[in-house]
Design a protein around this motif. Structure first.
Motif, mmCIF file in Angstrom:
data_model
loop_
_atom_site.group_PDB
_atom_site.id
_atom_site.type_symbol
_atom_site.label_atom_id
_atom_site.label_comp_id
_atom_site.label_asym_id
_atom_site.label_seq_id
_atom_site.Cartn_x
_atom_site.Cartn_y
_atom_site.Cartn_z
ATOM 1 N N PRO A 441 0.974 -0.925 0.199
ATOM 2 C CA PRO A 441 -0.068 0.076 -0.104
ATOM 3 C C PRO A 441 0.861 1.145 -0.038
ATOM 4 N N GLU A 442 0.265 2.319 -0.200
ATOM 5 C CA GLU A 442 0.845 3.650 -0.479
ATOM 6 C C GLU A 442 1.289 3.969 1.233
ATOM 7 N N PRO A 443 2.554 4.609 1.305
ATOM 8 C CA PRO A 443 3.014 4.940 2.772
ATOM 9 C C PRO A 443 2.080 5.394 3.736
ATOM 10 N N GLU A 444 1.112 6.292 3.329
ATOM 11 C CA GLU A 444 0.378 6.933 4.394
ATOM 12 C C GLU A 444 -0.733 5.912 4.597
ATOM 13 N N VAL A 445 -1.200 4.976 3.725
ATOM 14 C CA VAL A 445 -2.124 3.985 4.207
ATOM 15 C C VAL A 445 -1.624 2.961 5.075
ATOM 16 N N ALA A 446 -0.333 2.522 4.721
ATOM 17 C CA ALA A 446 0.312 1.678 5.465
ATOM 18 C C ALA A 446 0.516 2.035 6.965
ATOM 19 N N ALA A 447 0.810 3.337 7.092
ATOM 20 C CA ALA A 447 1.236 3.985 8.288
ATOM 21 C C ALA A 447 -0.247 3.888 9.050
ATOM 22 N N ALA A 448 -1.167 4.381 8.410
ATOM 23 C CA ALA A 448 -2.578 4.428 9.098
ATOM 24 C C ALA A 448 -2.977 2.973 9.714
ATOM 25 N N LEU A 449 -2.780 1.913 8.976
ATOM 26 C CA LEU A 449 -3.216 0.613 9.157
ATOM 27 C C LEU A 449 -2.302 0.054 10.192
ATOM 28 N N THR A 450 -0.915 0.467 10.326
ATOM 29 C CA THR A 450 -0.004 0.154 11.522
ATOM 30 C C THR A 450 -0.493 0.877 12.803
ATOM 31 N N ARG A 451 -0.915 1.860 12.650
ATOM 32 C CA ARG A 451 -1.373 2.742 13.912
ATOM 33 C C ARG A 451 -2.503 1.880 14.708
ATOM 34 N N LEU A 452 -3.324 1.826 13.713
ATOM 35 C CA LEU A 452 -4.558 0.903 14.267
ATOM 36 C C LEU A 452 -4.163 -0.449 14.814
ATOM 37 N N ALA A 453 -3.479 -1.006 14.116
ATOM 38 C CA ALA A 453 -3.097 -2.398 14.479
ATOM 39 C C ALA A 453 -2.496 -2.522 16.013
ATOM 40 N N ARG A 454 -1.694 -1.418 15.970
ATOM 41 C CA ARG A 454 -1.038 -1.245 17.447
ATOM 42 C C ARG A 454 -1.987 -0.916 18.549
ATOM 43 N N ALA A 455 -2.748 -0.017 17.886
ATOM 44 C CA ALA A 455 -3.996 0.481 19.193
ATOM 45 C C ALA A 455 -4.736 -0.620 19.451
ATOM 46 N N HIS A 456 -5.013 -1.734 18.633
ATOM 47 C CA HIS A 456 -5.966 -2.725 18.607
ATOM 48 C C HIS A 456 -5.233 -4.073 19.260
ATOM 49 N N ASP A 457 -3.957 -3.947 19.368
ATOM 50 C CA ASP A 457 -3.089 -4.919 19.841
ATOM 51 C C ASP A 457 -3.530 -5.570 21.074
ATOM 52 N N GLY A 458 -3.682 -6.676 21.513
ATOM 53 C CA GLY A 458 -3.793 -7.450 22.825
ATOM 54 C C GLY A 458 -5.415 -7.302 23.192
ATOM 55 N N ARG A 459 -6.354 -6.809 22.327
ATOM 56 C CA ARG A 459 -7.560 -7.190 22.456
ATOM 57 C C ARG A 459 -7.956 -8.550 22.102
ATOM 58 N N ILE A 460 -8.763 -9.044 23.041
ATOM 59 C CA ILE A 460 -9.275 -10.549 22.597
ATOM 60 C C ILE A 460 -10.397 -10.356 21.524
ATOM 61 N N ALA A 461 -9.999 -10.990 20.617
ATOM 62 C CA ALA A 461 -10.874 -11.160 19.629
ATOM 63 C C ALA A 461 -11.649 -12.705 19.385
ATOM 64 N N GLU A 462 -12.652 -13.049 20.250
ATOM 65 C CA GLU A 462 -13.091 -14.374 20.241
ATOM 66 C C GLU A 462 -13.494 -15.036 18.938
ATOM 67 N N GLY A 463 -13.163 -16.120 18.800
ATOM 68 C CA GLY A 463 -13.461 -16.667 17.514
ATOM 69 C C GLY A 463 -12.575 -16.736 16.380
ATOM 70 N N CYS A 464 -11.709 -15.542 16.443
ATOM 71 C CA CYS A 464 -10.818 -15.070 15.343
ATOM 72 C C CYS A 464 -9.759 -16.194 15.322
ATOM 73 N N GLY A 465 -9.480 -16.647 14.092
ATOM 74 C CA GLY A 465 -8.444 -17.630 13.863
ATOM 75 C C GLY A 465 -8.724 -19.047 14.106
ATOM 76 N N GLY A 466 -10.236 -19.244 14.870
ATOM 77 C CA GLY A 466 -10.488 -20.751 14.696
ATOM 78 C C GLY A 466 -11.178 -21.451 13.644
#
Length: 472
Positions: A441-466
């Motif tokens: 992705p373009e750098p600004e989109v990649a950066a925005a996605l990375t920020r959200l991924a870090r902000a959401h890291d550690g949250r339990i997502a029940e059923g994800c990956g099952g």
């Protein structure tokens, strides 16, 4: 919060009440009928099930509905007054005499009259503008505005804010535009029944199986222009104009509605209904209209253009539990199946809108796509956790599970007011639309996605990956 006074709570007044309520207005009703509250509740139930379903965004929070014992109490503090009492000029004048003293300074009366001119309605001094809707008011967008130019101009933004189409009439005429067409068709239909040419069922089939479908998305003149072929309207008039003088129609005559004709029409109409009650027919009508209106919305044509313009004014976004709300809408009848609940395919469609919402948040919205880059879905897993019915409001939050190079992995939670009803885990690849191959992705989109991924890291997502079918 704006406030409207509805004076007269019959079919039209109740429809207005529903249209205003579902667009966030507080509604004060005056109607002396002892069953007015019950009737309006029935209309509101139908409207709540249907109107939100024509949009892909949620309508505002519903306003407050109150009933009042006097006209003055209902009108006090109102920003808009909609009169919908019976079509008797003397009755309207009597009602206006009670409304006027309670109006806000500079206020006026909007009349739902289906035939009287504003100049006649205001003959005794009230400031009146015709704001004539069509039944069901909560679904059909057309409103004919007739009367003083200044009042018509003041009425127009309110009508548009309700998701309706204001048809400005510079020339006052009894019965306006649309009712005159309806009356002409109705008169011809009565003659056909009276003369034994056609039954009520045949006449209705001729409309809804034929030209009625054309009229839903193109008017009379556009339709006939096409019928003229490449040469257009001039060719059509040249070919078919002479038939206007042929004795095809009895529009200048009115049949006598004697007991025999009334009995014939009533019997044929009962046969058409095939045992279905009026509430059942209303529900069928509304479901059909939602399906038609959503089709027109998809094309942005006719009434669909009005829906899209109103939808663009509806709020979106926000957060729930610290996660972005990427979609919020009500379940339309077109999303339900023979089991009476939301079809499994509709969950995936809702998930795609939520993905689009997340893409807009990170800067990969319409402009980004137009420039040649986007995300393509390559894998999805849906868990269906509870039933959802037509008319229920759904909100979707999106958690960014991972943003690694070309990959974007999302977890959507679909919720009603009662809790979680489904989850969708989806994997997407960033793609160059010119080559149809994956790319970073373009750098600004990649950066925005990375920020959200870090902000959401550690949250339990029940059923994800099952695995498929896995439950706690």
């Amino acid at each position: 919060m704006s406030r409207v006074a509805i004076i007269g709570g019959g079919v039209i007044g109740g429809g207005w009440a529903a249209r205003f309520l579902l667009n966030g207005w507080d509604v004060a009703v005056f109607d002396p009928a002892p069953d007015a509250a019950r009737k309006i509740a029935s209309v509101l139930d139908n409207a709540s099930r249907s109107l939100p379903g024509i949009y892909d965004r949620a309508l505002p929070a519903k306003g407050k509905l109150t009933f009042h014992d006097t006209i003055a109490a209902a009108v006090e503090g109102a920003d808009w007054v909609q009169e919908s009492v019976s079509e008797r000029l003397d009755l309207k004048h009597a009602v206006y005499a009670e409304i006027v003293p309670a109006l806000r300074e500079g206020g006026f009366i909007a009349s739902s009259t289906s035939g009287f001119k504003a100049v006649d309605l205001g003959a005794k001094g009230a400031s009146v503008v015709v704001v004539h809707p069509f039944n069901p008011v909560y679904l059909l967008p057309l409103v004919e505005l007739s009367g003083p130019a200044d009042l018509r101009l003041r009425a127009e933004p309110v009508v548009r804010a309700l998701g309706m189409y204001p048809l400005q009439m510079e020339v006052e005429i009894d019965a306006f535009i649309a009712n005159r067409f309806q009356e002409a068709v109705w008169r011809e239909a009565l003659w056909m029944v009276r003369d034994g040419i056609a039954t009520t069922g045949q006449i209705d089939a001729a409309i809804h199986m034929g030209f009625g479908l054309r009229w839903a998305q193109m008017g009379l003149f556009e339709t006939y222009r096409i019928a003229g072929g490449e040469a257009g309207m001039a060719s059509y008039l040249e070919q078919f104009g002479p038939s206007l003088s042929w004795p095809w129609s009895r529009l200048t005559d009115v049949p006598d509605l004697d007991d025999a004709l009334v009995a014939t029409i009533a019997a044929q109409s009962d046969k058409q209904a095939a045992g279905r009650s009026v509430p059942e027919l209303e529900r069928l009508r509304d479901d059909n209209l939602v399906a038609i209106l959503r089709g027109l919305r998809q094309q942005g044509s006719g009434a669909g253009e009005v829906i899209l313009a109103h939808e663009a004014t509806l709020p979106e976004g926000g957060e729930i539990d610290g996660l972005p709300v990427t979609a919020s809408r009500c379940v339309p009848v077109t999303w339900t199946d023979y089991n009476g609940h939301m079809n499994e395919a509709a969950y995936l469609e809702l998930g795609s809108w939520a993905t689009d919402g997340l893409m807009r948040i990170v800067g990969a919205g319409p402009d980004y796509i137009a420039a040649g880059k986007s995300f393509f879905t390559v894998d999805s897993r849906i868990r269906y956790l509870d039933e959802v019915q037509c008319g229920e409001r759904l909100s979707v939050t999106t958690q960014v599970i991972a943003a690694e190079g070309k990959k974007m992995r999302l977890f959507h939670r679909i919720m009603t007011g009662d809790g979680l009803v489904a989850t969708i885990e989806t994997l997407l690849l960033h793609t160059d639309l010119t080559t149809r191959r994956s790319c970073p992705p373009e750098p600004e989109v990649a950066a925005a996605l990375t920020r959200l991924a870090r902000a959401h890291d550690g949250r339990i997502a029940e059923g994800c990956g099952g695995a498929v079918g896995e439950r706690p």
